[in-house]
Design a protein around this motif. Structure first.
Motif, short mmCIF file in Angstrom:
data_model
loop_
_atom_site.label_atom_id
_atom_site.label_comp_id
_atom_site.label_asym_id
_atom_site.label_seq_id
_atom_site.Cartn_x
_atom_site.Cartn_y
_atom_site.Cartn_z
N VAL A 1 38.95 10.31 23.50
CA VAL A 1 39.12 11.75 23.70
C VAL A 1 38.36 12.26 24.92
O VAL A 1 38.65 13.35 25.42
CB VAL A 1 38.72 12.56 22.44
CG1 VAL A 1 39.55 12.14 21.24
CG2 VAL A 1 37.23 12.44 22.14
N SER A 2 37.41 11.46 25.43
CA SER A 2 36.70 11.89 26.64
C SER A 2 37.63 11.90 27.85
O SER A 2 37.30 12.46 28.89
CB SER A 2 35.50 10.99 26.91
OG SER A 2 35.91 9.70 27.33
N ARG A 3 38.80 11.27 27.73
CA ARG A 3 39.79 11.27 28.81
C ARG A 3 40.69 12.50 28.75
O ARG A 3 41.48 12.72 29.66
CB ARG A 3 40.65 10.02 28.71
CG ARG A 3 39.89 8.71 28.80
CD ARG A 3 40.81 7.55 28.46
NE ARG A 3 40.10 6.28 28.40
CZ ARG A 3 40.05 5.40 29.39
NH1 ARG A 3 40.68 5.65 30.52
NH2 ARG A 3 39.39 4.27 29.27
N ARG B 1 45.74 14.47 18.58
CA ARG B 1 46.78 13.46 18.35
C ARG B 1 46.21 12.05 18.45
O ARG B 1 46.63 11.16 17.71
CB ARG B 1 47.91 13.65 19.35
CG ARG B 1 48.76 14.87 19.06
CD ARG B 1 49.93 14.97 20.02
NE ARG B 1 50.68 16.19 19.79
CZ ARG B 1 51.19 16.96 20.73
NH1 ARG B 1 51.02 16.62 22.01
NH2 ARG B 1 51.86 18.04 20.45
N ASP B 2 45.25 11.84 19.37
CA ASP B 2 44.59 10.54 19.43
C ASP B 2 43.93 10.21 18.09
O ASP B 2 44.05 9.10 17.58
CB ASP B 2 43.54 10.51 20.54
CG ASP B 2 44.13 10.22 21.91
OD1 ASP B 2 45.25 9.66 21.97
OD2 ASP B 2 43.48 10.54 22.90
N GLY B 3 43.22 11.19 17.54
CA GLY B 3 42.57 10.98 16.25
C GLY B 3 43.58 10.70 15.15
O GLY B 3 43.37 9.83 14.29
N ALA C 1 45.67 4.60 21.04
CA ALA C 1 44.89 5.05 19.88
C ALA C 1 45.39 4.37 18.61
O ALA C 1 44.60 3.94 17.76
CB ALA C 1 44.97 6.57 19.75
N PHE C 2 46.70 4.26 18.48
CA PHE C 2 47.29 3.61 17.32
C PHE C 2 46.88 2.13 17.26
O PHE C 2 46.50 1.62 16.20
CB PHE C 2 48.82 3.73 17.38
CG PHE C 2 49.53 3.19 16.17
CD1 PHE C 2 49.62 3.95 15.01
CD2 PHE C 2 50.12 1.95 16.20
CE1 PHE C 2 50.27 3.46 13.89
CE2 PHE C 2 50.80 1.45 15.09
CZ PHE C 2 50.87 2.21 13.93
N ALA C 3 46.91 1.44 18.42
CA ALA C 3 46.55 0.02 18.47
C ALA C 3 45.08 -0.19 18.12
O ALA C 3 44.74 -1.12 17.38
CB ALA C 3 46.85 -0.54 19.87
N GLY D 1 39.81 12.58 8.24
CA GLY D 1 38.46 12.57 8.80
C GLY D 1 38.46 12.34 10.29
O GLY D 1 37.77 13.04 11.04
N MET D 2 39.27 11.39 10.77
CA MET D 2 39.28 11.10 12.20
C MET D 2 39.97 12.20 12.99
O MET D 2 39.63 12.44 14.15
CB MET D 2 39.94 9.75 12.47
CG MET D 2 39.67 9.23 13.86
SD MET D 2 37.92 9.31 14.36
CE MET D 2 37.20 8.03 13.34
N PHE D 3 40.92 12.87 12.38
CA PHE D 3 41.56 14.03 13.02
C PHE D 3 40.49 15.08 13.33
O PHE D 3 40.43 15.61 14.44
CB PHE D 3 42.62 14.60 12.07
CG PHE D 3 43.43 15.72 12.65
CD1 PHE D 3 44.49 15.47 13.51
CD2 PHE D 3 43.15 17.04 12.32
CE1 PHE D 3 45.25 16.50 14.04
CE2 PHE D 3 43.90 18.08 12.83
CZ PHE D 3 44.95 17.81 13.70
#
Length: 199
Positions: free
Chosen positions: A31-33, A42-44, A110-112, A153-155
């Motif tokens: 997410v820093s990107r 969405r990454d989360g 992120a999924f990988a 939680g990760m979201f």
């Protein structure tokens, strides 16, 4: 009411599982990107979905097939290698003369990464489930609910960690680069420790 307690417990445990250091480091690196909240969320979400899918697959193999693995530490070491790679990649991208563009909508990475983390965490979770739940189908249901709790939680974690990097915060260039540098170095060190302690 009592029949809902295992479901509630599984979802709460999943929420807590999302806060484990290797998970937080991986998602903070991604997410820093991002310079906006929505792609970071969405990454989360995709990290959590990948994590849950791998938990369900490995859980099904272990619970329904009664298969056992004896060297789960290698999977933990793999997670450590991924963290080291992520940290190094982030450092090089930040200090490049022309930083590579990061696709704002692609969340496959992120999924990988979530898949790899799910592979590492499956063993301990399934052993715990097997010790408490006799039915393999109920055990698999528990794992899926646990995984969905980790998605939630990760979201939330991704949303919180991305705030300093959004355009609205307008961090100075130096402060932003320092934040990226620190998080990348911690990612590399923690990943290296995971490799060292599991090989």
């Amino acid at each position: 009411m009592e029949s809902l307690l295992p479901v509630v417990f599984a979802s709460v445990a999943g929420l807590g599982h999302a806060l484990e250091p290797d998970h937080v480091l991986a998602v903070s690196n991604m997410v820093s990107r991002r310079d906006a909240l929505t792609p970071a969320l969405r990454d989360g979400l995709f990290w959590g979905l990948g994590h849950t899918l791998m938990l369900a697959i490995i859980g099904a193999v272990l619970l329904l097939g009664r298969v056992t693995f004896h060297h789960w530490g290698y999977f933990e070491a793999l997670v450590g290698l991924v963290l080291v790679g992520m940290g190094l990649n982030r450092l090089f991208a930040e200090h490049a003369a022309r930083p590579p563009r990061f696709n704002r909508t692609a969340h496959g990475w992120a999924f990988a990464v979530g898949l790899v983390h799910g592979l590492a965490g499956s063993g301990a979770l399934v052993v715990l489930v097997l010790s408490e739940i006799r039915s393999p189908w109920l055990g698999l249901g528990y794992i899926v609910v646990f995984g969905l709790g980790s998605v939630a939680g990760m979201f939330g974690v991704a949303g919180l960690l991305s705030i300093p990097f959004t355009q609205r915060m307008r961090l100075s260039r130096r402060l932003r680069r320092t934040s990226v540098w620190l998080s990348s170095v911690v990612c590399i060190l923690y990943g290296g420790w995971m490799v060292y302690s599991n090989v």
